[in-house]
Enzyme design. Structure first.
Site, short mmCIF file in Angstrom:
data_model
loop_
_atom_site.label_atom_id
_atom_site.label_comp_id
_atom_site.label_asym_id
_atom_site.label_seq_id
_atom_site.Cartn_x
_atom_site.Cartn_y
_atom_site.Cartn_z
N MET A 160 36.33 32.48 36.49
CA MET A 160 37.39 32.86 37.54
C MET A 160 37.45 34.34 37.79
O MET A 160 37.74 34.60 38.90
CB MET A 160 38.64 32.22 36.88
N TYR A 161 37.24 35.19 36.77
CA TYR A 161 37.12 36.56 37.04
C TYR A 161 36.13 36.73 37.94
O TYR A 161 36.20 37.52 38.94
CB TYR A 161 36.76 36.98 35.61
#
Length: 237
Positions: A160-161
């Site tokens: 997700m980063y």
């Protein structure tokens, strides 16, 4: 400079001060710079940097629009409207302030995925919205968004980063297309692994990599990134 109470953000702030800018430093709270024992408080950072140049300190949550607007107003009142914005705050940080577990595409919790997207993408959008109108009205502005090299390859972990930083890259392109006719430039820096205090405290680090002096294998250093920022916000660029 958002997230400048410590780490890379502090290096950006110090470089701008050395270049003669009045600088507003920021962190989530007054106590946030103490998390990894880099400084006792944001006020202490401001005092230390004040020996280099003119510093204003503001604190608040960049994922909350009202707090971003409040901080922008404080900076205008204490200094001037912002004509250089460095969106440095972010990180692969879950809702509880630690690393998400699990931290992948399939099993990460919704609350942790949202936290990571908000800290990295939403915060950059809100800060740009808060200062871009003044820049456009004055006919001058420099915006630097900070992404990551994780945005450019598939990541099975920290997914997700990586997705959030890829979105920051494209938001940079879109904003640049909108504001360039007003004399405002928007660019993005995508750092690799940089051994800040937070990085060292939250990862297992290969000592060979950490101590390498090979130009293509050594770790990135905060001053390397400050050099890129200087290029983008001055006449060098």
């Amino acid at each position: 400079v958002t997230g400048s109470g410590r780490g890379i953000g502090r290096a950006y702030a110090e470089r701008l001060l050395k270049l003669g800018a009045r600088v507003a430093i920021h962190d989530l709270s007054e106590e946030a710079p103490s998390q990894f024992e880099e400084s006792k408080s944001l006020s202490e950072v401001a005092e230390e940097l004040g020996g280099v140049g003119d510093v204003v300190a503001v604190s608040g949550d960049l994922t909350e629009e009202n707090q971003v607007r409040r901080m922008a107003a404080e900076i205008r009142e204490q200094a001037t409207p912002v004509d250089i914005l460095v969106n440095n705050a972010g990180g692969d940080i879950a809702a509880d302030g630690n690393k998400a577990e699990p931290n992948d595409c399939v099993f990460i919790s919704e609350i942790d995925a949202s936290s990571i997207m908000d800290r990295n993408l939403k915060s950059a959008i809100l800060c740009c919205q808060a200062v871009s109108p003044d820049m456009m009205a004055s006919g001058y502005g420099r915006i630097i968004n900070i992404a990551s090299n994780a945005a450019f390859h598939g990541c099975a972990w920290g997914s997700m980063y990586a997705v959030a930083k890829a979105a920051v890259n494209h938001f940079t392109r879109c904003l640049a297309a909108q504001v360039r006719s007003s004399g405002v430039t928007v660019n993005c820096i995508a750092p690799g692994n940089t051994p800040t205090a937070r990085f060292m405290a939250t990862r297992k680090v290969d000592e060979k990599w950490l101590n390498s002096d090979h130009p293509l294998e050594r770790p990135c250093q905060p001053d390397d990134l400050a050099n890129v920022m200087e290029f983008l916000v001055t006449d060098l660029g």
